[in-house]
Design an enzyme around this catalytic site. Structure first.
Site, PDB file in Angstrom:
ATOM      1  N   TYR A  66      -5.778   8.900   1.662  1.00  0.00           N
ATOM      2  CA  TYR A  66      -5.212   7.677   2.222  1.00  0.00           C
ATOM      3  C   TYR A  66      -6.271   6.922   3.014  1.00  0.00           C
ATOM      4  O   TYR A  66      -6.537   5.731   2.772  1.00  0.00           O
ATOM      5  CB  TYR A  66      -4.007   7.995   3.103  1.00  0.00           C
ATOM      6  CG  TYR A  66      -3.564   6.837   3.966  1.00  0.00           C
ATOM      7  CD1 TYR A  66      -3.243   5.606   3.400  1.00  0.00           C
ATOM      8  CD2 TYR A  66      -3.488   6.967   5.358  1.00  0.00           C
ATOM      9  CE1 TYR A  66      -2.852   4.529   4.195  1.00  0.00           C
ATOM     10  CE2 TYR A  66      -3.096   5.902   6.153  1.00  0.00           C
ATOM     11  CZ  TYR A  66      -2.778   4.689   5.572  1.00  0.00           C
ATOM     12  OH  TYR A  66      -2.397   3.630   6.361  1.00  0.00           O
ATOM     13  N   ALA A  91       0.842  -1.197   0.000  1.00  0.00           N
ATOM     14  CA  ALA A  91       0.000   0.000   0.000  1.00  0.00           C
ATOM     15  C   ALA A  91       0.875   1.245   0.000  1.00  0.00           C
ATOM     16  O   ALA A  91       2.065   1.188   0.305  1.00  0.00           O
ATOM     17  CB  ALA A  91      -0.912   0.015   1.234  1.00  0.00           C
TER      18      ALA A  91
END
Length: 316
Positions: free
Chosen positions: A138, A70
Protein backbone atom coordinates in the site's frame (compact mmCIF):
# COMPACT_ATOMS: atom_id res chain seq x y z
CA UNK A 1 -13.41 25.82 -11.63
CA UNK A 2 -14.68 22.64 -13.23
CA UNK A 3 -13.33 19.91 -10.93
CA UNK A 4 -13.33 16.11 -11.19
CA UNK A 5 -13.16 14.14 -7.93
CA UNK A 6 -12.21 10.49 -8.35
CA UNK A 7 -13.48 8.16 -5.63
CA UNK A 8 -16.20 10.70 -4.84
CA UNK A 9 -18.49 8.15 -3.18
CA UNK A 10 -15.75 7.12 -0.75
CA UNK A 11 -15.39 8.35 2.81
CA UNK A 12 -12.92 11.18 2.13
CA UNK A 13 -13.84 11.74 -1.53
CA UNK A 14 -17.44 12.52 -0.61
CA UNK A 15 -16.30 15.13 1.93
CA UNK A 16 -13.95 16.71 -0.61
CA UNK A 17 -16.65 16.90 -3.28
CA UNK A 18 -19.10 18.45 -0.81
CA UNK A 19 -16.55 21.05 0.30
CA UNK A 20 -15.71 22.03 -3.28
CA UNK A 21 -19.41 22.48 -4.06
CA UNK A 22 -19.72 24.83 -1.09
CA UNK A 23 -16.80 26.81 -2.52
CA UNK A 24 -18.76 27.35 -5.74
CA UNK A 25 -16.94 24.95 -8.05
CA UNK A 26 -18.68 22.83 -10.67
CA UNK A 27 -17.94 19.35 -9.33
CA UNK A 28 -18.17 15.97 -11.02
CA UNK A 29 -17.57 12.68 -9.26
CA UNK A 30 -15.94 9.69 -10.97
CA UNK A 31 -16.85 6.48 -9.17
CA UNK A 32 -17.21 2.85 -10.15
CA UNK A 33 -20.07 2.30 -7.72
CA UNK A 34 -23.57 3.67 -7.47
CA UNK A 35 -22.90 5.05 -4.01
CA UNK A 36 -24.28 8.34 -2.81
CA UNK A 37 -22.79 11.62 -3.99
CA UNK A 38 -23.24 15.03 -2.36
CA UNK A 39 -25.99 17.25 -3.70
CA UNK A 40 -25.04 19.17 -6.85
CA UNK A 41 -22.21 16.78 -7.74
CA UNK A 42 -22.55 15.29 -11.23
CA UNK A 43 -21.97 11.57 -11.62
CA UNK A 44 -19.57 9.93 -14.07
CA UNK A 45 -19.51 6.15 -13.80
CA UNK A 46 -16.07 4.72 -14.37
CA UNK A 47 -13.16 2.81 -12.90
CA UNK A 48 -9.72 4.44 -12.73
CA UNK A 49 -8.23 1.06 -13.68
CA UNK A 50 -9.99 1.32 -17.05
CA UNK A 51 -7.95 3.66 -19.25
CA UNK A 52 -10.77 3.98 -21.79
CA UNK A 53 -13.28 4.96 -19.10
CA UNK A 54 -10.93 7.61 -17.74
CA UNK A 55 -10.30 9.00 -21.23
CA UNK A 56 -14.06 9.13 -21.82
CA UNK A 57 -14.55 11.04 -18.57
CA UNK A 58 -12.11 13.69 -19.80
CA UNK A 59 -14.04 14.28 -23.00
CA UNK A 60 -15.39 17.23 -21.05
CA UNK A 61 -12.32 19.23 -20.07
CA UNK A 62 -11.57 19.73 -16.37
CA UNK A 63 -9.66 22.62 -14.88
CA UNK A 64 -8.68 20.50 -11.89
CA UNK A 65 -8.76 16.98 -10.49
CA UNK A 66 -8.81 15.76 -6.91
CA UNK A 67 -7.66 12.14 -7.18
CA UNK A 68 -8.79 9.97 -4.26
CA UNK A 69 -9.78 6.65 -5.85
CA UNK A 70 -7.49 4.04 -4.31
CA UNK A 71 -7.22 0.83 -2.33
CA UNK A 72 -6.16 1.68 1.22
CA UNK A 73 -5.95 -1.38 3.49
CA UNK A 74 -2.45 -2.32 4.58
CA UNK A 75 -3.20 -5.96 5.36
CA UNK A 76 -5.07 -6.47 2.08
CA UNK A 77 -2.16 -4.96 0.17
CA UNK A 78 0.11 -7.69 1.44
CA UNK A 79 -2.33 -10.33 0.22
CA UNK A 80 -2.93 -8.64 -3.15
CA UNK A 81 0.09 -6.50 -4.04
CA UNK A 82 -0.58 -6.61 -7.78
CA UNK A 83 -4.13 -5.39 -7.29
CA UNK A 84 -2.88 -2.50 -5.18
CA UNK A 85 -0.25 -1.49 -7.71
CA UNK A 86 -2.76 -1.76 -10.54
CA UNK A 87 -5.27 0.49 -8.75
CA UNK A 88 -3.05 2.96 -6.93
CA UNK A 89 -0.34 3.34 -9.58
CA UNK A 90 -2.25 2.31 -12.69
CA UNK A 91 -5.25 4.45 -11.77
CA UNK A 92 -3.03 7.47 -11.13
CA UNK A 93 -1.25 6.96 -14.46
CA UNK A 94 -4.62 6.84 -16.24
CA UNK A 95 -5.58 10.18 -14.69
CA UNK A 96 -2.19 11.70 -15.52
CA UNK A 97 -2.40 10.51 -19.12
CA UNK A 98 -5.87 11.99 -19.49
CA UNK A 99 -4.75 15.31 -18.01
CA UNK A 100 -1.74 15.43 -20.34
CA UNK A 101 -3.92 14.70 -23.37
CA UNK A 102 -6.69 17.21 -22.76
CA UNK A 103 -4.66 20.25 -23.82
CA UNK A 104 -5.34 23.85 -22.93
CA UNK A 105 -3.96 25.70 -19.91
CA UNK A 106 -2.13 23.62 -17.27
CA UNK A 107 -4.60 21.81 -15.04
CA UNK A 108 -4.44 21.49 -11.26
CA UNK A 109 -4.12 18.11 -9.55
CA UNK A 110 -4.41 17.30 -5.84
CA UNK A 111 -3.69 13.69 -4.90
CA UNK A 112 -4.61 11.81 -1.74
CA UNK A 113 -1.35 10.33 -0.49
CA UNK A 114 -0.54 8.79 2.89
CA UNK A 115 1.87 8.84 5.79
CA UNK A 116 2.48 5.16 5.00
CA UNK A 117 5.10 6.27 2.46
CA UNK A 118 7.41 7.08 5.39
CA UNK A 119 7.41 3.52 6.72
CA UNK A 120 8.54 3.45 10.35
CA UNK A 121 10.47 6.67 10.97
CA UNK A 122 12.18 7.10 14.29
CA UNK A 123 11.33 10.78 14.72
CA UNK A 124 8.53 11.71 17.09
CA UNK A 125 7.06 14.14 14.54
CA UNK A 126 7.28 13.22 10.87
CA UNK A 127 8.15 16.01 8.45
CA UNK A 128 7.90 15.94 4.67
CA UNK A 129 11.69 15.64 4.57
CA UNK A 130 11.65 12.26 6.36
CA UNK A 131 13.00 9.36 4.27
CA UNK A 132 10.35 7.53 2.27
CA UNK A 133 10.74 3.87 3.16
CA UNK A 134 7.33 2.15 2.89
CA UNK A 135 7.09 -1.29 4.46
CA UNK A 136 4.09 -2.71 2.57
CA UNK A 137 2.59 -2.61 -0.94
CA UNK A 138 0.00 0.00 0.00
CA UNK A 139 2.65 2.53 1.03
CA UNK A 140 4.95 1.58 -1.85
CA UNK A 141 2.20 1.98 -4.44
CA UNK A 142 1.17 5.38 -3.09
CA UNK A 143 4.79 6.56 -3.11
CA UNK A 144 5.14 5.46 -6.74
CA UNK A 145 1.98 7.39 -7.58
CA UNK A 146 3.41 10.51 -5.91
CA UNK A 147 6.57 10.22 -7.99
CA UNK A 148 4.60 9.87 -11.22
CA UNK A 149 2.62 13.01 -10.34
CA UNK A 150 5.84 14.90 -9.62
CA UNK A 151 7.34 13.83 -12.95
CA UNK A 152 4.35 15.07 -14.96
CA UNK A 153 4.34 18.35 -13.01
CA UNK A 154 7.97 18.85 -14.01
CA UNK A 155 6.88 19.03 -17.67
CA UNK A 156 4.63 22.02 -16.96
CA UNK A 157 1.47 20.23 -18.06
CA UNK A 158 0.02 20.39 -14.54
CA UNK A 159 0.58 21.95 -11.16
CA UNK A 160 0.22 19.33 -8.42
CA UNK A 161 0.03 18.74 -4.69
CA UNK A 162 0.18 15.44 -2.80
CA UNK A 163 -1.50 15.43 0.61
CA UNK A 164 -0.03 12.80 2.91
CA UNK A 165 -2.83 12.08 5.33
CA UNK A 166 -2.46 10.47 8.73
CA UNK A 167 -5.52 8.77 10.34
CA UNK A 168 -8.65 10.32 8.82
CA UNK A 169 -11.84 9.62 10.76
CA UNK A 170 -15.05 11.28 11.97
CA UNK A 171 -18.06 11.92 9.78
CA UNK A 172 -20.36 14.40 8.11
CA UNK A 173 -24.13 14.56 8.54
CA UNK A 174 -25.48 11.53 6.71
CA UNK A 175 -22.02 10.32 5.69
CA UNK A 176 -19.93 8.17 8.00
CA UNK A 177 -17.06 5.73 7.65
CA UNK A 178 -18.24 2.13 7.50
CA UNK A 179 -14.78 0.64 6.88
CA UNK A 180 -14.48 -1.31 10.12
CA UNK A 181 -10.86 -2.17 9.50
CA UNK A 182 -10.24 1.35 10.82
CA UNK A 183 -10.24 1.85 14.57
CA UNK A 184 -12.72 4.70 14.99
CA UNK A 185 -15.22 3.11 12.60
CA UNK A 186 -14.95 -0.23 14.42
CA UNK A 187 -15.32 1.41 17.83
CA UNK A 188 -18.49 3.12 16.58
CA UNK A 189 -19.81 -0.18 15.21
CA UNK A 190 -19.32 -1.77 18.62
CA UNK A 191 -20.91 1.20 20.37
CA UNK A 192 -23.90 0.95 18.03
CA UNK A 193 -24.21 -2.80 18.61
CA UNK A 194 -23.38 -3.83 15.04
CA UNK A 195 -20.18 -5.55 16.17
CA UNK A 196 -19.80 -7.73 19.24
CA UNK A 197 -16.44 -6.49 20.46
CA UNK A 198 -13.42 -4.35 19.73
CA UNK A 199 -10.12 -6.18 19.41
CA UNK A 200 -7.00 -4.30 20.46
CA UNK A 201 -3.43 -5.27 19.65
CA UNK A 202 -1.32 -5.37 22.79
CA UNK A 203 -2.12 -3.00 25.64
CA UNK A 204 -3.57 -0.29 23.39
CA UNK A 205 -0.69 2.13 23.90
CA UNK A 206 0.09 2.57 20.17
CA UNK A 207 -0.09 6.28 19.31
CA UNK A 208 -1.71 7.67 16.16
CA UNK A 209 -2.63 11.08 14.80
CA UNK A 210 -6.40 11.32 14.15
CA UNK A 211 -7.74 13.91 11.73
CA UNK A 212 -11.35 14.89 11.12
CA UNK A 213 -12.51 14.16 7.58
CA UNK A 214 -13.84 17.71 7.25
CA UNK A 215 -10.39 19.09 8.09
CA UNK A 216 -8.95 16.82 5.40
CA UNK A 217 -11.48 18.22 2.92
CA UNK A 218 -10.36 21.74 3.87
CA UNK A 219 -6.78 20.75 3.02
CA UNK A 220 -7.89 19.64 -0.45
CA UNK A 221 -9.68 22.94 -1.08
CA UNK A 222 -6.64 24.97 -0.04
CA UNK A 223 -4.24 22.76 -2.00
CA UNK A 224 -6.34 23.14 -5.14
CA UNK A 225 -5.94 26.90 -4.95
CA UNK A 226 -2.20 26.54 -4.31
CA UNK A 227 -1.32 24.40 -7.37
CA UNK A 228 1.23 26.12 -9.61
CA UNK A 229 2.02 24.94 -13.16
CA UNK A 230 5.32 23.10 -13.34
CA UNK A 231 5.52 22.45 -9.59
CA UNK A 232 4.77 19.50 -7.30
CA UNK A 233 4.51 20.03 -3.56
CA UNK A 234 3.90 17.55 -0.78
CA UNK A 235 2.16 18.35 2.50
CA UNK A 236 1.61 16.26 5.61
CA UNK A 237 -1.95 16.56 6.87
CA UNK A 238 -2.39 15.72 10.54
CA UNK A 239 -3.00 17.55 13.78
CA UNK A 240 0.04 16.26 15.69
CA UNK A 241 -2.00 15.20 18.74
CA UNK A 242 -1.05 11.98 20.53
CA UNK A 243 -4.00 9.58 20.81
CA UNK A 244 -3.60 5.98 21.89
CA UNK A 245 -5.93 3.15 20.98
CA UNK A 246 -7.29 3.20 24.51
CA UNK A 247 -7.90 6.95 24.18
CA UNK A 248 -10.15 6.17 21.22
CA UNK A 249 -11.94 3.49 23.26
CA UNK A 250 -12.47 5.95 26.12
CA UNK A 251 -13.83 8.59 23.73
CA UNK A 252 -16.25 6.09 22.18
CA UNK A 253 -17.44 5.03 25.61
CA UNK A 254 -17.99 8.66 26.62
CA UNK A 255 -19.97 9.38 23.44
CA UNK A 256 -22.05 6.19 23.66
CA UNK A 257 -22.56 6.42 27.41
CA UNK A 258 -21.58 2.81 28.04
CA UNK A 259 -18.60 0.50 28.32
CA UNK A 260 -17.40 -1.23 25.17
CA UNK A 261 -16.41 -4.92 25.21
CA UNK A 262 -12.68 -4.98 24.42
CA UNK A 263 -10.53 -8.05 23.78
CA UNK A 264 -6.76 -7.71 23.80
CA UNK A 265 -4.68 -9.62 21.26
CA UNK A 266 -0.91 -10.09 21.19
CA UNK A 267 1.01 -6.98 20.10
CA UNK A 268 1.26 -6.47 16.34
CA UNK A 269 4.36 -5.54 14.36
CA UNK A 270 3.54 -1.87 13.81
CA UNK A 271 5.10 1.53 14.57
CA UNK A 272 4.61 2.52 18.19
CA UNK A 273 3.94 6.15 17.24
CA UNK A 274 3.06 8.03 14.05
CA UNK A 275 2.53 11.78 14.40
CA UNK A 276 2.47 14.48 11.75
CA UNK A 277 4.53 17.61 11.65
CA UNK A 278 2.07 19.65 9.57
CA UNK A 279 3.82 22.98 10.00
CA UNK A 280 4.41 23.30 6.25
CA UNK A 281 0.73 23.24 5.27
CA UNK A 282 -0.12 25.47 8.22
CA UNK A 283 2.49 28.05 7.22
CA UNK A 284 2.17 27.95 3.44
CA UNK A 285 -1.57 27.39 3.01
CA UNK A 286 -2.98 28.63 6.32
CA UNK A 287 -4.64 25.26 7.02
CA UNK A 288 -5.86 24.55 10.54
CA UNK A 289 -7.32 21.28 11.92
CA UNK A 290 -10.23 23.00 13.62
CA UNK A 291 -12.39 19.89 14.19
CA UNK A 292 -9.75 17.30 15.07
CA UNK A 293 -10.10 17.03 18.83
CA UNK A 294 -10.53 13.28 19.44
CA UNK A 295 -13.85 13.51 21.28
CA UNK A 296 -15.39 15.49 18.40
CA UNK A 297 -14.02 13.08 15.80
CA UNK A 298 -15.62 10.14 17.59
CA UNK A 299 -18.86 12.00 18.31
CA UNK A 300 -19.26 13.00 14.66
CA UNK A 301 -18.48 9.43 13.55
CA UNK A 302 -21.10 8.12 15.98
CA UNK A 303 -23.75 10.61 14.78
CA UNK A 304 -23.02 9.96 11.10
CA UNK A 305 -23.26 6.20 11.62
CA UNK A 306 -26.89 6.54 12.68
CA UNK A 307 -27.83 8.72 9.72
CA UNK A 308 -25.75 7.35 6.89
CA UNK A 309 -25.75 4.47 4.46
CA UNK A 310 -23.19 1.67 4.16
CA UNK A 311 -20.02 2.94 2.49
CA UNK A 312 -18.77 1.46 -0.78
CA UNK A 313 -15.51 -0.44 -1.18
CA UNK A 314 -12.54 1.77 -0.27
CA UNK A 315 -11.63 2.28 -3.93
CA UNK A 316 -14.75 4.49 -4.19
Amino acid sequence: MRVLVTGATGFVGYAVAARLCRDGHEVWGLARSGGRLPDRVGRIVGDVRDDAAVRAAFMQRFDAVCHLAALVRVRDSRADPVGYWRTNVGGTLAVLQALAAQGGPPARLVVASTCAVYGEPGAALITEDAPTQPTHPYGASKLAADRAVADLADTGVIGAVSLRAFNVAGGLPGHGDRDETRLVAKAVAVARGRAAELTVNGDGSVVRDYLHVADMADAFALALDACRPGHWTVYNVGCGRRSTIMDVVAAAEAVAGRRLPVRHLPPAAEPAELLADASRIRTELGWRPERSELRRIVADAYAADEEGEPAPHPAG
